[in-house]
Design an enzyme around this catalytic site. Structure first.
Site, short mmCIF file in Angstrom:
data_model
loop_
_atom_site.label_atom_id
_atom_site.label_comp_id
_atom_site.label_asym_id
_atom_site.label_seq_id
_atom_site.Cartn_x
_atom_site.Cartn_y
_atom_site.Cartn_z
N LYS A 1 0.98 4.13 -3.01
CA LYS A 1 0.60 5.50 -2.68
C LYS A 1 1.75 6.47 -2.96
O LYS A 1 1.53 7.62 -3.37
CB LYS A 1 0.14 5.59 -1.23
CG LYS A 1 -1.18 4.87 -0.95
CD LYS A 1 -2.28 5.30 -1.90
CE LYS A 1 -3.64 4.75 -1.52
NZ LYS A 1 -4.70 5.13 -2.48
N TYR B 1 0.83 -1.20 0.00
CA TYR B 1 0.00 0.00 0.00
C TYR B 1 0.87 1.27 0.00
O TYR B 1 0.61 2.21 -0.75
CB TYR B 1 -0.91 -0.03 1.23
CG TYR B 1 -1.99 1.01 1.27
CD1 TYR B 1 -3.16 0.85 0.53
CD2 TYR B 1 -1.88 2.12 2.09
CE1 TYR B 1 -4.17 1.79 0.59
CE2 TYR B 1 -2.88 3.06 2.16
CZ TYR B 1 -4.03 2.90 1.41
OH TYR B 1 -5.04 3.84 1.48
#
Length: 254
Positions: free
Chosen positions: A158, A154
Site C-alpha cells: 500500500k 499489506y
C-alpha cells in the site's frame, strides 16, 4: 477529449465490496463498465445491478498478476465499448501475520495482486489513454501504508502504490492522464468481516472498536470510497494528480 457519455471504466476486484460499489457509482454517472475479478462468473451480481439500472457493463475474468490475462481483458473491454478511459486498481487480498509467522507465499501473493496487478493493469490501459490524450487512473492504497501490526506485506504494497501513483502522475500527465490514489481507513466489507472472525470477535464488535478510535465515530462504507473515486475520475478533478486522498474518518490524524 473524451466526454462523460463516452467514458469507459475498468474496475478490478469488482465482484463485491468496495470494487462493486465503485463500479455501480461510475455506471450511475454514465460510464460503461468493465467489471473484473478473478472469475468472470463472480461479477454477475455487479453487472446485473448496473444493467438493471439502465447502465452498460460486461464481466471480465482475469488474474491481475498475470500480464497476458489482464491485457486480454483490457483489450476485450476496449473492443466492446471503444476505449478505456478510467482504471480503478482495486483488486486485493490479505495474508495477515506477524513477521516471524509470515510465509514467503504470504508475502509474494499480496505483492503480486496489489502491486504487480496495479502495474500490469495500468500498463495495459495507458496505450488507450495516451492515444486519446485522456485518462483517469486511481489505485487503492490504505491507512495501513503508514504501518499496521501483522501486515508487513499489506503495508508495504500500500505504501508502494503511493510511490507508483506519484511516478505515473509525472510520466503520464503530459498525455492528459490524471493518476491518484485513495487510502481508505476501516471500511465495512466482507474482507473486514473475515478479519474479525480470524481474530476471534464478531464483525459488529470489530466495527464498534474501529469507530471508537475514529474521529467521526463511525466506520466507512464502500460508498464513501466510491464517492471519492467518482470525483477523482471526473473532469472536475482535472488539475488533481499524484495525490493520495485519505478517506478514513480522520484516523490518519490520531
Amino acid at each position: 477529449m473524451a466526454t462523460p457519455e463516452q467514458r469507459v471504466a475498468l474496475v478490478t476486484g469488482a465482484a463485491r465490496g468496495i470494487g462493486a460499489a465503485v463500479a455501480r457509482r461510475l455506471a450511475s454517472d454514465g460510464a460503461a463498465l468493465g467489471v473484473l475479478d478473478l472469475e468472470e462468473s463472480t461479477c454477475a451480481s455487479t453487472v446485473d445491478a448496473i444493467t438493471s439500472a439502465g447502465g452498460k457493463a460486461i464481466a471480465l475474468g482475469a488474474d491481475v498478476s498475470n500480464g497476458e490475462q489482464i491485457t486480454a481483458a483490457v483489450d476485450r473491454l476496449a473492443k466492446e465499448f471503444g476505449s478505456v478511459d478510467i482504471l480503478v486498481n482495486n483488486a486485493g487480498v490479505t495474508r495477515d501475520n506477524l513477521l516471524f509467522k509470515m510465509t514467503e507465499q504470504d508475502w509474494d501473493t499480496v505483492v503480486a495482486v496489489h502491486l504487480k496487478g496495479a502495474f500490469l493493469a495500468s500498463k495495459a490501459v495507458q496505450k488507450y489513454m495516451v492515444e486519446r490524450k485522456y485518462g483517469k487512473i486511481v489505485s487503492m492504497s490504505s491507512v495501513s501504508a503508514l504501518g499496521n501490526r501483522g501486515q508487513a506485506n499489506y503495508s508495504a504494497v500500500k505504501a508502494g502504490l503511493q510511490g507508483f501513483t506519484r511516478t505515473l502522475a509525472i510520466e503520464l500527465g503530459p498525455f492528459g492522464i490524471n493518476v491518484n490514489a485513495v487510502a481508505p481507513g476501516f471500511i465495512a466489507t466482507d474482507m473486514t468481516d473475515d478479519t474479525a472472525r480470524r481474530v476471534g470477535v464478531t464483525p459488529e464488535e470489530l466495527q464498534k472498536q474501529a469507530a471508537s478510535i475514529t474521529p467521526v465515530r463511525r466506520v466507512g462504507q464502500p460508498e464513501d470510497i466510491a464517492n471519492t473515486i467518482a470525483f477523482l475520475t471526473s473532469d472536475e478533478s482535472s488539475f488533481i494528480t499524484g495525490q493520495i486522498i485519505y478517506v478514513d474518518g480522520g484516523r490518519k490524524l490520531t
